[in-house]
Design an enzyme around this catalytic site. Structure first.
Site, PDB file in Angstrom:
ATOM      1  N   ARG A   1      33.649  72.625  45.818  1.00 26.00           N
ATOM      2  CA  ARG A   1      35.088  72.373  45.696  1.00 26.00           C
ATOM      3  C   ARG A   1      35.492  72.402  44.222  1.00 26.00           C
ATOM      4  O   ARG A   1      34.655  72.487  43.346  1.00 26.00           O
ATOM      5  CB  ARG A   1      35.460  71.032  46.324  1.00 26.00           C
ATOM      6  CG  ARG A   1      34.833  69.840  45.634  1.00 26.00           C
ATOM      7  CD  ARG A   1      35.300  68.524  46.232  1.00 26.00           C
ATOM      8  NE  ARG A   1      34.548  67.420  45.662  1.00 26.00           N
ATOM      9  CZ  ARG A   1      34.666  66.167  46.025  1.00 26.00           C
ATOM     10  NH1 ARG A   1      35.513  65.818  46.956  1.00 26.00           N
ATOM     11  NH2 ARG A   1      33.946  65.233  45.456  1.00 26.00           N
TER      12      ARG A   1
ATOM     13  N   ASN B   1      43.263  66.694  44.439  1.00 23.89           N
ATOM     14  CA  ASN B   1      42.327  65.569  44.550  1.00 23.89           C
ATOM     15  C   ASN B   1      41.506  65.479  43.282  1.00 23.89           C
ATOM     16  O   ASN B   1      40.872  66.439  42.869  1.00 23.89           O
ATOM     17  CB  ASN B   1      41.380  65.752  45.742  1.00 23.89           C
ATOM     18  CG  ASN B   1      40.519  64.515  45.963  1.00 23.89           C
ATOM     19  OD1 ASN B   1      41.023  63.479  46.384  1.00 23.89           O
ATOM     20  ND2 ASN B   1      39.240  64.609  45.650  1.00 23.89           N
ATOM     21  N   GLU B   2      41.599  64.326  42.637  1.00 19.11           N
ATOM     22  CA  GLU B   2      40.791  64.057  41.445  1.00 19.11           C
ATOM     23  C   GLU B   2      40.883  65.199  40.437  1.00 19.11           C
ATOM     24  O   GLU B   2      39.895  65.918  40.178  1.00 19.11           O
ATOM     25  CB  GLU B   2      39.350  63.768  41.837  1.00 19.11           C
ATOM     26  CG  GLU B   2      39.224  62.517  42.687  1.00 19.11           C
ATOM     27  CD  GLU B   2      37.805  61.992  42.808  1.00 19.11           C
ATOM     28  OE1 GLU B   2      36.870  62.802  42.789  1.00 19.11           O
ATOM     29  OE2 GLU B   2      37.648  60.776  42.923  1.00 19.11           O
TER      30      GLU B   2
ATOM     31  N   GLU C   1      40.505  55.432  46.604  1.00 23.01           N
ATOM     32  CA  GLU C   1      39.195  55.461  47.256  1.00 23.01           C
ATOM     33  C   GLU C   1      38.383  54.290  46.718  1.00 23.01           C
ATOM     34  O   GLU C   1      38.049  54.263  45.531  1.00 23.01           O
ATOM     35  CB  GLU C   1      38.473  56.778  46.939  1.00 23.01           C
ATOM     36  CG  GLU C   1      39.219  58.004  47.401  1.00 23.01           C
ATOM     37  CD  GLU C   1      38.510  59.315  47.069  1.00 23.01           C
ATOM     38  OE1 GLU C   1      37.318  59.295  46.704  1.00 23.01           O
ATOM     39  OE2 GLU C   1      39.174  60.370  47.160  1.00 23.01           O
TER      40      GLU C   1
ATOM     41  N   TRP D   1      25.269  62.510  48.012  1.00 25.21           N
ATOM     42  CA  TRP D   1      25.422  63.849  48.544  1.00 25.21           C
ATOM     43  C   TRP D   1      24.029  64.243  49.050  1.00 25.21           C
ATOM     44  O   TRP D   1      23.063  63.532  48.787  1.00 25.21           O
ATOM     45  CB  TRP D   1      25.889  64.816  47.444  1.00 25.21           C
ATOM     46  CG  TRP D   1      27.343  64.692  47.087  1.00 25.21           C
ATOM     47  CD1 TRP D   1      28.212  63.720  47.507  1.00 25.21           C
ATOM     48  CD2 TRP D   1      28.082  65.568  46.247  1.00 25.21           C
ATOM     49  NE1 TRP D   1      29.460  63.945  46.966  1.00 25.21           N
ATOM     50  CE2 TRP D   1      29.398  65.079  46.187  1.00 25.21           C
ATOM     51  CE3 TRP D   1      27.763  66.729  45.536  1.00 25.21           C
ATOM     52  CZ2 TRP D   1      30.407  65.707  45.448  1.00 25.21           C
ATOM     53  CZ3 TRP D   1      28.758  67.357  44.788  1.00 25.21           C
ATOM     54  CH2 TRP D   1      30.077  66.847  44.762  1.00 25.21           C
TER      55      TRP D   1
ATOM     56  N   GLU E   1      28.418  65.708  51.962  1.00 25.40           N
ATOM     57  CA  GLU E   1      28.557  64.256  51.810  1.00 25.40           C
ATOM     58  C   GLU E   1      28.055  63.457  53.012  1.00 25.40           C
ATOM     59  O   GLU E   1      28.570  62.381  53.302  1.00 25.40           O
ATOM     60  CB  GLU E   1      30.018  63.913  51.498  1.00 25.40           C
ATOM     61  CG  GLU E   1      30.430  64.415  50.138  1.00 25.40           C
ATOM     62  CD  GLU E   1      31.725  63.829  49.616  1.00 25.40           C
ATOM     63  OE1 GLU E   1      32.476  63.227  50.400  1.00 25.40           O
ATOM     64  OE2 GLU E   1      31.977  63.981  48.413  1.00 25.40           O
TER      65      GLU E   1
HETATM   66  C1  GAL Z   1      35.379  61.200  45.285  1.00 22.56           C
HETATM   67  C2  GAL Z   1      36.177  62.256  46.021  1.00 22.56           C
HETATM   68  C3  GAL Z   1      35.985  62.183  47.512  1.00 22.56           C
HETATM   69  C4  GAL Z   1      34.525  62.076  47.831  1.00 22.56           C
HETATM   70  C5  GAL Z   1      33.931  60.884  47.129  1.00 22.56           C
HETATM   71  C6  GAL Z   1      32.447  60.688  47.419  1.00 22.56           C
HETATM   72  O1  GAL Z   1      35.175  61.536  43.958  1.00 22.56           O
HETATM   73  O2  GAL Z   1      37.541  62.165  45.742  1.00 22.56           O
HETATM   74  O3  GAL Z   1      36.508  63.354  48.101  1.00 22.56           O
HETATM   75  O4  GAL Z   1      33.906  63.236  47.420  1.00 22.56           O
HETATM   76  O5  GAL Z   1      34.086  61.038  45.757  1.00 22.56           O
HETATM   77  O6  GAL Z   1      31.673  61.725  46.875  1.00 22.56           O
END
Ligand code: GAL
Length: 681
Positions: free
Chosen positions: A112, A150-151, A316, A324, A366
């Site tokens: 991604r 996202n991020e 989050e 992962w 993930e």
């Molecule tokens: C964050 C991300 C999520 C998920 C999470 C755990 O950085 O926004 O989509 O990837 O980490 O890896």
């Protein structure tokens, strides 16, 4: 801000991925969330193909169906733009949208954030999908706000595609207008780097020992930040055309090479943060060194978030083990740790906390990044903890909207952060001082804020701090010096450390006597300086009756003007040279300290400047507990967070109300491992 951050309640949410589950599960999932006290779901940030499965063909039914159910159930939704993961059809047809590594090799489909912000094709297609998402979904009653992408700048915060080089040239033309000005700013006379045509300029490419011209790299970092901000603004501008009254725009951070403050100012209503304190327990990085702050280090990130939005959201929040399939493996949070991490976020100003993620994914990279529920979806200990947290938040809701209290500030600015990234002399002292200051402030129960200095910063914003540390103000401008001066003259105390004042905005060294633009304010002259030689042994500083160790670097100081010598080095050839000068300006004082900070010197500064442990008359707590206070009007809310897995004893020296129970509390209180306490004083 409408449904969350309204100043009246603390709200729980979770991250949900309708596209990962069979539709049969949706209704039951939503109901179970609501039963656990979860009122908001964030969805769709990686789901471009659900709406545009092939180029130019749009279909909205998938999320409409989900939103229908959300509305029926009474669940609120934060909807996202999906640009963090371009579809396969897109990158296959338009490879120019892909980011590249420094050698020009493209990052391909399969993970991604593999796009670049500057590809005109990606900008167009991102605009179009944002427009489609917003125009179709924003009117839905269950939607309360939007997350952009996202991020932004996560995974990858350097960009080397062809489009980036082209956009870099445009950025530089706007900034410098002429090549002469650019050549001057970048000092291209050195090593014969002079540019004679804009087309000769590229984003940094592979160079011998990765030592590309530092002034170019500094501008390149500014350029990345600008590119990311522009990308966010493009999306925010579109969404705002369709936003219902009261709905918000945010994104989740915080990541490097990005001026998060400016991005928030121009594109967001507030910032949200993704808090994963379990990184401290990653199997390959875990250290059980005594005094290691482990998960408590996330308070440093939360302080950064607070500097952008004093009341913010956690988009989050860790709720399970990490991993992962390729990296980052860590254990499941122990009983109580989810609550501890939630309260850590709230102590720093989060009034919205959303857990990542509802259920652990059964497929993809993930599979080990656990959510509240495991794969089977059965009720488990963690959902029990969420329900308990919900009860606590309901009981303490009156503190929503309150603001973290601090009398000490650590001044930062993006130019110096980015210079310290590329310059090892600067980076070495900066990293050490920041770490030592943070740890000392944490362990001594001295809350602090990060205070970002911009050219628009007004001295009034600084006046609430009794003491400001600007550990290494390497790059300084006249404007920033004037703000610091106004702060000092109004009665503040400023402390700068070694290596201050020696660079201009291009990162070029100045030819003034050091500390350059800070000489006058600090009453300091630096005729000589050096790294402390590795064989110098312990280099000490004597300040009154106190002796302590200098770190890494020694500026040998002499007072200038009205400056007064306060402390001197006592060892090696530095013995007798000045280590600390204090200058009085107006009602305040400016100190120049000739070294980097370590935990010992940081503590001594806090003691001598009378700002250590400001809640010493309210609570006695062991170092292993974090102390924070949020205030609203005359009401003050004390957070006590036990990061230790073992019980500890604290003593409340004032009577207060335990907000979880509503009972009066005072005197000695035993806190279980990871237990937290919130007391209304
Ligand atoms: C964050 C991300 C999520 C998920 C999470 C755990 O950085 O926004 O989509 O990837 O980490 O890896």
């Amino acid at each position: 801000m409408g449904a969350i951050l309204d100043g009246n309640r603390l709200v729980l949410g979770t991250c949900y991925y309708p596209e990962h589950w069979s539709k049969e599960l949706w209704r039951e999932d939503l109901q179970r969330m609501l039963d656990a006290g979860i009122e908001v779901v964030r969805i769709a940030e990686f789901a471009w193909s659900k709406v545009e499965p092939t180029e130019g063909n749009f279909t909205y039914s998938f999320f409409d169906e989900f939103l229908d159910l959300a509305e029926e159930a009474g669940m609120k939704v934060i909807f996202c733009t999906p640009t963090a993961t371009p579809p396969a059809w897109l990158t296959e047809k338009y490879p120019e949208v892909l980011n590249a590594d420094i050698n020009g090799t493209l990052y391909r489909h399969g993970a991604r954030r593999h796009y670049n912000y500057n590809s005109p094709v990606y900008q167009e297609l991102s605009k179009r999908i944002t427009e489609k998402f917003a125009s179709h979904y924003a009117k839905r009653p269950c939607i309360i706000g939007w997350q952009l992408d996202n991020e932004i700048n996560c995974e990858m915060n350097v960009f080397y595609s062809e489009s980036d080089s082209k956009a870099f040239r445009v950025f530089l033309k706007e900034k410098y207008e002429t090549l002469d000005a650019l050549n001057e700013a970048w000092g291209t006379a050195f090593w014969n780097q002079t540019y004679t045509d804009w087309e000769e300029i590229h984003v940094p490419r592979k160079t011998y020992s990765d030592s590309t011209n530092p002034h170019e790299v500094l501008d390149y970092t500014r350029f990345i930040s600008d590119s990311a901000r522009r990308f966010a603004k493009m999306q925010s501008d579109i969404i705002r055309k369709y936003l219902k009254p009261g709905d918000f725009v945010t994104t989740n951070g915080l990541f490097g090479n990005l001026d998060n403050h400016q991005m928030t100012k121009e594109s967001l209503d507030f910032i949200t943060y993704d808090s994963y304190p379990n990184f401290a327990y990653c199997l390959d990085a875990y250290s059980d060194e005594p005094g290691e702050l482990k998960d408590r280090k996330w308070s440093r990130n939360l302080a950064e978030v607070r500097s952008i939005s004093p009341v913010f959201g956690i988009m989050e929040q860790q709720s399970g083990a990490n991993g992962w399939n390729t990296r980052m493996e860590a254990p499941t949070p122990r009983p109580g740790q989810m609550t501890l991490w939630t309260m850590q976020s709230i102590a720093h100003g989060a009034d919205y906390v959303s857990y990542f993620r509802w259920r652990t994914c059964t497929m993809g990279t993930e599979i080990y990044w656990h959510g509240i529920l495991d794969y089977s979806s059965r009720d488990n200990r963690r959902i029990g903890e969420v329900k308990d947290i919900h009860g606590k938040l309901a009981a303490m809701k009156e503190m929503a909207g309150s603001i973290y209290e601090a009398k000490v500030g650590i001044v930062k600015d993006y130019d110096n952060i980015w210079d310290a990234q590329l310059d090892v002399w600067h980076g070495r002292v900066e990293n050490a001082s920041q770490k030592a200051l943070f740890k000392t402030l944490q362990l001594s129960h001295t809350p602090f804020d990060y205070v970002y200095l911009k050219d628009t910063t007004d001295a009034d914003e600084l006046k609430k701090y009794q003491v400001l540390f600007y550990p290494h103000a390497t790059i300084i401008t006249k404007e920033r010096e004037a703000v610091l001066r106004a702060y000092v003259e109004a009665g503040g105390t400023l402390v700068v450390g070694c290596r201050s004042g020696y660079k201009n905005m291009s990162g070029r060294c100045v030819m003034d006597n050091l500390p350059g633009l800070l000489s006058d304010l600090t009453g300091t002259d630096i005729p000589e300086y050096s790294f402390i030689a590795p064989d110098a042994g312990k280099v000490t500083v004597k300040w009154g009756d106190t002796e302590f160790e200098a770190s890494i670097f020694a500026d040998l100081l002499e007072p200038a003007g009205e400056g007064k010598l306060e402390a001197s080095y006592t060892s090696d050839y530095y013995a007798g040279s000045g280590a600390l000068v204090c200058n009085t300006a107006g009602k305040g004082k400016a100190y120049y300290y000739g070294s980097a900070f370590n935990e010992e010197s940081a503590r001594i500064f806090l003691e001598k400047l009378n700002v250590i442990s400001p809640y010493g008359d309210v609570i006695h707590a062991p170092e292993g507990c974090e102390i924070a206070v949020r205030a609203k009007g005359d009401d003050r809310y004390l957070f006590v967070l036990n990061y230790d897995k073992n019980p500890v004893e604290v003593e409340l020296l004032q009577k207060g109300t335990d907000l979880y129970t509503g009972q009066e509390v005072s005197g000695k209180v035993e806190l279980e491992g990871y237990q937290t306490l919130v007391v209304k004083l």
